[in-house]
Write an enzyme that holds these catalytic residues in place. Structure first.
Site, mmCIF file in Angstrom:
data_model
loop_
_atom_site.group_PDB
_atom_site.id
_atom_site.type_symbol
_atom_site.label_atom_id
_atom_site.label_comp_id
_atom_site.label_asym_id
_atom_site.label_seq_id
_atom_site.Cartn_x
_atom_site.Cartn_y
_atom_site.Cartn_z
ATOM 1 N N GLU A 112 0.854 -1.191 0.000
ATOM 2 C CA GLU A 112 0.000 0.000 0.000
ATOM 3 C C GLU A 112 0.887 1.237 0.000
ATOM 4 O OE1 GLU A 112 -3.316 2.347 2.739
ATOM 5 O OE2 GLU A 112 -2.121 0.702 3.583
ATOM 6 N N ILE A 118 7.456 14.682 -4.700
ATOM 7 C CA ILE A 118 8.738 15.215 -5.127
ATOM 8 C C ILE A 118 8.813 16.657 -4.656
ATOM 9 C CG2 ILE A 118 10.213 15.807 -7.108
ATOM 10 C CD1 ILE A 118 10.011 12.844 -6.716
ATOM 11 N N VAL A 124 8.303 18.371 -12.415
ATOM 12 C CA VAL A 124 8.208 18.483 -13.878
ATOM 13 C C VAL A 124 9.549 18.140 -14.526
ATOM 14 C CG1 VAL A 124 7.118 19.840 -15.687
ATOM 15 C CG2 VAL A 124 6.741 20.474 -13.332
#
Length: 381
Positions: A112, A118, A124
């Site tokens: 789980e 991040i 990105v």
């Protein structure tokens, strides 16, 4: 190769005996940055405690709706493991920039995922995908077959890109009662194939893309050049575009020339364009760093803003224009407004400010969203 040090607990019912082991897993070679991965759990060592505190801070910042006490409890729970992605600096020090905290259920052969995040300044850049691929590859060795997680509306898109599905195929008796239910979250599942090397995903996709492009080039006639210098130098007006050399050879007919001239065709094209632009704008709004553009700048806080910025714009204005349904006639118009919004922010705020740094992250996100733009041909006259 990346060295991972962790506490091994192959079965939660084996008298809680832990054996310290060393594992080596291949790093993701697709990154130009020196990236390493480490597994941390609460084994009582200073190294693990420092790393878990750093990971807890990242989860707290990037998941503001999640109670901090809950994050601390799970991250420091000895049954949970956290795979950290770390940047190695020039001085050989490592800085944790993100991680995935998960709990393995060994008898049930699934894990789980509790938290996945991040650091905001590193988003990105593909680190989220690299981290998930590394985790999948690692848990194959733990004999796990599935991952389950509850995703909120902002995270569903990310997990879908990582192979998660809203359809849970695992037998309910196998997982029900083991994982915690979250109100407002969507349960998602990912099957982990035991014979697949998830670290080669990018390379495989690259090979597939190259194969498709090569097949297209074999059939394409883009390399043929039709000389029309005599025709155009004479100044003769063409009665139709089909009279131009190469147009017929490219497969154009009168049907293509006339297509889109009716009001119905224009309305259909406009609806398609609006829908696509709406999806692109939603992706931007879902980023945590978009806060600086949510509403117009408060002149009481920044009294000289409107003296320095002559053409102010924010997401509320862009959203209003998009909802009108007839303002944006091409995707380039939306892109121009977004870039002006970002440029205004970077022009006014200093480069060391949070606003400027957030603007740079959103600028990279906008570039990624619009780089494969397919709506430029949808020009509504």
């Amino acid at each position: 190769m990346t060295e991972l040090v962790m506490e091994s607990n192959e079965n939660e019912n084996n008298n809680n005996s832990n054996k310290r082991i060393k594992l080596e897993l291949p790093s993701d070679s697709s990154s130009n940055v020196n990236i390493v991965y480490s597994i941390y759990t609460n084994d009582g060592t200073n190294e693990s405690n420092i790393a878990l505190i750093a990971l807890k801070n990242i989860f707290s910042r990037q998941l503001p709706k999640m109670p901090k006490e809950y994050i601390v409890r799970l991250v420091f729970d000895k049954r949970h493991y956290t795979l950290a992605i770390e940047k190695q600096l020039e001085n050989k020090n490592k800085v944790i920039i993100g991680g995935i905290c998960y709990r393995p259920y060994f008898p049930q052969r699934f894990g789980e995922i509790a938290f996945c995040a991040i650091n905001g300044t590193e988003q990105v850049r593909g680190y989220g995908t690299m981290l998930m691929n590394q985790l999948k590859n690692y848990v194959i060795g733990q004999k796990l077959e599935y991952f389950l997680t509850y995703a909120d509306n902002f995270a569903i898109g990310y997990f879908q890109k990582q192979g998660f599905s809203k359809s849970v195929s695992m037998n309910k008796d196998r997982w029900q009662g083991f994982i915690k239910d979250y109100d407002g979250g969507t349960l998602m599942e990912c099957y982990i194939h035991p014979n697949y090397n998830y670290l080669s995903t990018r390379q495989i996709i690259s090979y597939q893309r190259k194969y498709i492009v090569d097949r297209i080039n074999e059939r394409s006639r883009f390399h043929l050049v039709h000389d029309a210098s005599d025709l155009f130098s004479s100044g003769k007006r063409l009665s139709t575009a089909l009279d131009a050399p190469g147009v017929n050879e490219a497969g154009w007919t009168n049907i293509h020339i006339l297509k889109g001239n009716t009001e119905r065709d224009r309305n259909i094209a406009l609806r398609k364009l609006t829908q696509q632009l709406d999806n692109q704008l939603d992706r931007i709004k879902s980023n945590n760093h978009v806060w600086v553009f949510d509403k117009e700048i408060d002149a009481q806080i920044y009294p000289d803003y409107y003296d320095k910025i002559l053409n102010p714009i924010d997401l509320s204005i862009i959203t209003s224009r998009l909802k009108s349904g007839n303002y944006y006639r091409t995707s380039e118009m939306l892109l121009a407004d977004l870039m002006r919004m970002i440029s205004n922010c970077k022009s006014y705020f200093p480069s060391t400010s949070q606003q400027y740094q957030s603007a740079e992250i959103i600028e990279k996100l906008v570039s990624d969203i619009f780089k494969d733009n397919t709506t430029s041909s949808l020009i509504i006259s």
